[in-house]
Design a protein around this motif. Structure first.
Motif, PDB file in Angstrom:
ATOM      1  N   ASP A 131      -7.575 -15.781  61.778  1.00  0.00           N
ATOM      2  CA  ASP A 131      -7.881 -15.976  63.203  1.00  0.00           C
ATOM      3  C   ASP A 131      -7.319 -14.824  64.014  1.00  0.00           C
ATOM      4  O   ASP A 131      -6.210 -14.344  63.753  1.00  0.00           O
ATOM      5  CB  ASP A 131      -7.295 -17.301  63.701  1.00  0.00           C
ATOM      6  N   LEU A 132      -8.103 -14.381  64.981  1.00  0.00           N
ATOM      7  CA  LEU A 132      -7.638 -13.336  65.906  1.00  0.00           C
ATOM      8  C   LEU A 132      -8.410 -13.476  67.209  1.00  0.00           C
ATOM      9  O   LEU A 132      -9.431 -14.163  67.262  1.00  0.00           O
ATOM     10  CB  LEU A 132      -7.812 -11.941  65.288  1.00  0.00           C
ATOM     11  N   ALA A 133      -7.895 -12.817  68.234  1.00  0.00           N
ATOM     12  CA  ALA A 133      -8.455 -13.037  69.567  1.00  0.00           C
ATOM     13  C   ALA A 133      -9.906 -12.590  69.682  1.00  0.00           C
ATOM     14  O   ALA A 133     -10.644 -13.073  70.535  1.00  0.00           O
ATOM     15  CB  ALA A 133      -7.595 -12.329  70.616  1.00  0.00           C
ATOM     16  N   ALA A 134     -10.347 -11.676  68.806  1.00  0.00           N
ATOM     17  CA  ALA A 134     -11.743 -11.210  68.862  1.00  0.00           C
ATOM     18  C   ALA A 134     -12.656 -12.104  68.027  1.00  0.00           C
ATOM     19  O   ALA A 134     -13.749 -11.690  67.633  1.00  0.00           O
ATOM     20  CB  ALA A 134     -11.814  -9.761  68.365  1.00  0.00           C
ATOM     21  N   ARG A 135     -12.240 -13.337  67.772  1.00  0.00           N
ATOM     22  CA  ARG A 135     -12.956 -14.232  66.844  1.00  0.00           C
ATOM     23  C   ARG A 135     -14.428 -14.430  67.207  1.00  0.00           C
ATOM     24  O   ARG A 135     -15.261 -14.671  66.334  1.00  0.00           O
ATOM     25  CB  ARG A 135     -12.246 -15.595  66.765  1.00  0.00           C
ATOM     26  N   ASP A 136     -14.782 -14.368  68.486  1.00  0.00           N
ATOM     27  CA  ASP A 136     -16.177 -14.630  68.869  1.00  0.00           C
ATOM     28  C   ASP A 136     -17.106 -13.459  68.555  1.00  0.00           C
ATOM     29  O   ASP A 136     -18.324 -13.601  68.622  1.00  0.00           O
ATOM     30  CB  ASP A 136     -16.265 -14.957  70.370  1.00  0.00           C
ATOM     31  N   THR A 137     -16.544 -12.288  68.261  1.00  0.00           N
ATOM     32  CA  THR A 137     -17.372 -11.094  68.016  1.00  0.00           C
ATOM     33  C   THR A 137     -17.096 -10.469  66.645  1.00  0.00           C
ATOM     34  O   THR A 137     -18.017  -9.965  65.993  1.00  0.00           O
ATOM     35  CB  THR A 137     -17.093 -10.028  69.112  1.00  0.00           C
ATOM     36  N   ALA A 138     -15.853 -10.452  66.234  1.00  0.00           N
ATOM     37  CA  ALA A 138     -15.505  -9.834  64.945  1.00  0.00           C
ATOM     38  C   ALA A 138     -16.224 -10.598  63.831  1.00  0.00           C
ATOM     39  O   ALA A 138     -16.354 -11.821  63.880  1.00  0.00           O
ATOM     40  CB  ALA A 138     -14.002  -9.869  64.721  1.00  0.00           C
ATOM     41  N   THR A 139     -16.684  -9.862  62.830  1.00  0.00           N
ATOM     42  CA  THR A 139     -17.524 -10.464  61.794  1.00  0.00           C
ATOM     43  C   THR A 139     -16.776 -10.620  60.457  1.00  0.00           C
ATOM     44  O   THR A 139     -15.737  -9.990  60.234  1.00  0.00           O
ATOM     45  CB  THR A 139     -18.747  -9.564  61.536  1.00  0.00           C
ATOM     46  N   VAL A 140     -17.397 -11.397  59.605  1.00  0.00           N
ATOM     47  CA  VAL A 140     -16.863 -11.574  58.248  1.00  0.00           C
ATOM     48  C   VAL A 140     -16.766 -10.209  57.555  1.00  0.00           C
ATOM     49  O   VAL A 140     -15.737  -9.847  56.968  1.00  0.00           O
ATOM     50  CB  VAL A 140     -17.776 -12.535  57.454  1.00  0.00           C
ATOM     51  N   GLY A 141     -17.835  -9.413  57.641  1.00  0.00           N
ATOM     52  CA  GLY A 141     -17.838  -8.104  56.970  1.00  0.00           C
ATOM     53  C   GLY A 141     -16.783  -7.173  57.538  1.00  0.00           C
ATOM     54  O   GLY A 141     -16.071  -6.478  56.796  1.00  0.00           O
ATOM     55  N   GLY A 142     -16.668  -7.159  58.862  1.00  0.00           N
ATOM     56  CA  GLY A 142     -15.687  -6.275  59.504  1.00  0.00           C
ATOM     57  C   GLY A 142     -14.262  -6.687  59.193  1.00  0.00           C
ATOM     58  O   GLY A 142     -13.390  -5.829  58.956  1.00  0.00           O
TER      59      GLY A 142
END
Ligand code: FAD
Ligand code: MLT
Ligand code: ZN
Length: 456
Positions: A131-142
């Motif tokens: 979990d991190l604050a960019a959870r709504d945009t950061a992707t599984v691949g990234g």
């Protein structure tokens, strides 16, 4: 040739998924902070692994570099394209499969966001612990490609620990796929592990098999204000030792909390707290019963706020999570962001040293410190510097290396820190990196300029 390639790519993914207009590609060419902008021939959005493979094959045949990109929330310019490259955006590969209730695993497309995986896991009574604050945009691949850390590393480890298998397109366009999810499977090299933290230099991840953990019944969050850095840092050991349910242990300072308060129009939680720890515990039973005596024994505490209900827990977390957004709005130029680990027994001293260093080198700049205290991971942000002036950055990473620390705790090396890799890695290690890169990507198609130093 360029037109031929674009036509071939359009043939593979459809013309609407080959973006070439400068305005349309700008968000894919600029990093999240706005500090770096690159150039590319096109942004291509494959809709399947087969399409991604065909895209990579076409680019490789044309000798054109490929830059894999997920949510573009990376903070080391790893997904900012090299001149003349093709950005392969994975965002259309966003399928999230069913949770396998017997193993607690899920298969997700590389373009699925962390939040989507977390939601699918929660709906099935499980939890994806990354979990991190960019959870709504950061992707599984990234997150796999950066081996992202985040809030729960103190208990659950980095992303690598949660990756059971991956599917990926190699630089020649071939596909490796190992998504069977066997818990025990010692059949040779750990290719999934190799791709973790490879920052788009070895393969384009298209899907992953992820391990979940059981959902927690309850959680409690405490924000603890301390008289100073020394008292906060001294609390880290006892909190780790005495709280088996410790889920997150984060550090912020008065100036960052004040800036978050100003941005939110809210009063900081306590007066007179120079440093604050956010402590989260999760599990079952009466969590406060375990937490309260531990907090009561800490020295140098100014005040404490505790929450057990969801909204109030989120409210306390915002004092920590909003730092990145708020710091990005300070001043006229983007922040310089460094992400370092120092040995925990050096953390207090490092805070004082880095403050003195930045004050000395750039008296007009502002230093912001915050991070994942339980892991010794401090985010060192400096605002008010010219985007290209790396004097402070260099001095800080040299201080970190001299302190026995890592110049990249969790964000990776990317383009931003590539010149400093030698501070943490020996010539032999860098030569081994180069050998791996050359073996899988002899033509240097994937993400040139990122992570792996040039051949000498
Ligand atoms: P991108 O930014 O698109 O790419 C990052 C790197 O991975 C690039 O090198 C890219 O080439 C490569 N890549 C992306 N997708 C693929 C793929 N499918 N195959 C191969 N390579 C690929 N990071 C942390 O570790 N911990 C945090 O707590 C944290 N908090 C953050 C909070 C905020 C508000 C922001 C903006 C960022 C934060 N980050 C954090 C950084 C960032 O979110 C992570 O690095 C994340 O893993 C990047 O995911 P992404 O999908 O955005 O990847
Ligand atoms: C965080 O922990 O908030 C992130 O890693 C983002 C940042 O460094 O700003
Ligand atoms: Zn972080």
């Amino acid at each position: 040739m360029a037109d031929d390639l674009l036509a071939a790519l359009a043939e593979v993914v459809g013309a609407t998924h080959v973006l070439t207009d400068e305005g349309t590609t700008l968000p894919f060419r600029t990093d999240w902070t706005g500090r770096w902008t690159g150039e590319c021939r096109a942004v291509v959005r494959p809709g399947s692994t087969a399409e991604a493979a065909a895209v990579v094959r076409a680019c490789a045949a044309a000798g054109v570099p490929v830059v894999p990109q997920g949510g573009n929330t990376g903070l080391v310019a790893g997904s900012v394209p090299a001149v003349g490259s093709v950005v392969v955006s994975t965002r259309r590969l966003d399928a999230v499969g069913e949770v396998d209730d017997s193993t607690g695993q899920i298969t997700a497309g590389a373009g699925a966001t962390l939040a989507a995986v977390q939601a699918a896991a929660a709906a099935a009574g499980w939890r994806y612990a990354v979990d991190l604050a960019a959870r709504d945009t950061a992707t599984v691949g990234g997150t796999i490609a950066t081996n992202a850390g985040g809030h729960h590393v103190v208990r659950h480890g980095m992303t690598r620990r949660h990756v059971v298998g991956v599917e990926a397109v190699l630089p020649d366009g071939s596909v490796i796929s190992h998504l069977g999810g066997l818990v025990k499977d010692n059949t040779g090299y750990d290719l999934a592990g190799l791709l973790c933290g490879s920052e788009g230099t070895l393969g384009v991840i298209t899907a992953a098999r992820l391990a979940l953990v059981p959902a927690v019944e309850q959680r409690a969050v405490a924000l603890v204000g301390f008289t100073g850095t020394a008292a906060a840092v001294a609390a880290i050991g006892p909190l780790r030792r005495r709280l088996p349910a410790l889920e997150a242990l984060e550090l912020v300072f008065a100036d960052g909390v004040a800036a978050v308060g100003e941005a939110r129009g809210a009063r900081p939680p306590f007066d007179g707290a120079a440093a604050l720890l956010l402590v989260e515990v999760a599990g079952s039973g009466d969590l406060l019963e375990g937490l309260a005596p531990v907090l009561a024994d800490l020295d140098g505490v100014v005040d404490t706020a505790v929450a057990t209900d969801g909204p109030r827990c989120e409210e306390l977390w915002r004092w920590r999570d909003d730092h990145t957004d708020v710091i990005n709005q300070v001043g006229d130029t983007p922040p310089h962001k460094l992400d370092v680990t120092v040995p925990l027994d050096r953390l207090g001293r490092f805070v004082e040293e880095v403050r003195a260093l930045v004050a000395d080198l750039a008296p007009a700049a502002r230093l912001w410190l915050f991070g994942h205290a339980g892991d010794g991971n401090l985010h060192v942000n400096v605002t008010g510097l010219a985007p290209d002036d790396e004097t402070v950055d260099r001095a800080v990473v040299e201080l970190v290396a001299g302190s026995g620390g890592s110049i990249s705790a969790e964000h990776g090396i990317g383009r931003a820190k590539r010149p400093w890799l030698h501070l943490n890695r020996t010539p032999e290690e860098i030569a081994a990196f180069r050998s791996i890169k050359d073996a899988l990507d002899p033509a240097g198609i994937l993400n040139p300029g990122v992570l792996v130093p040039e051949r000498r």
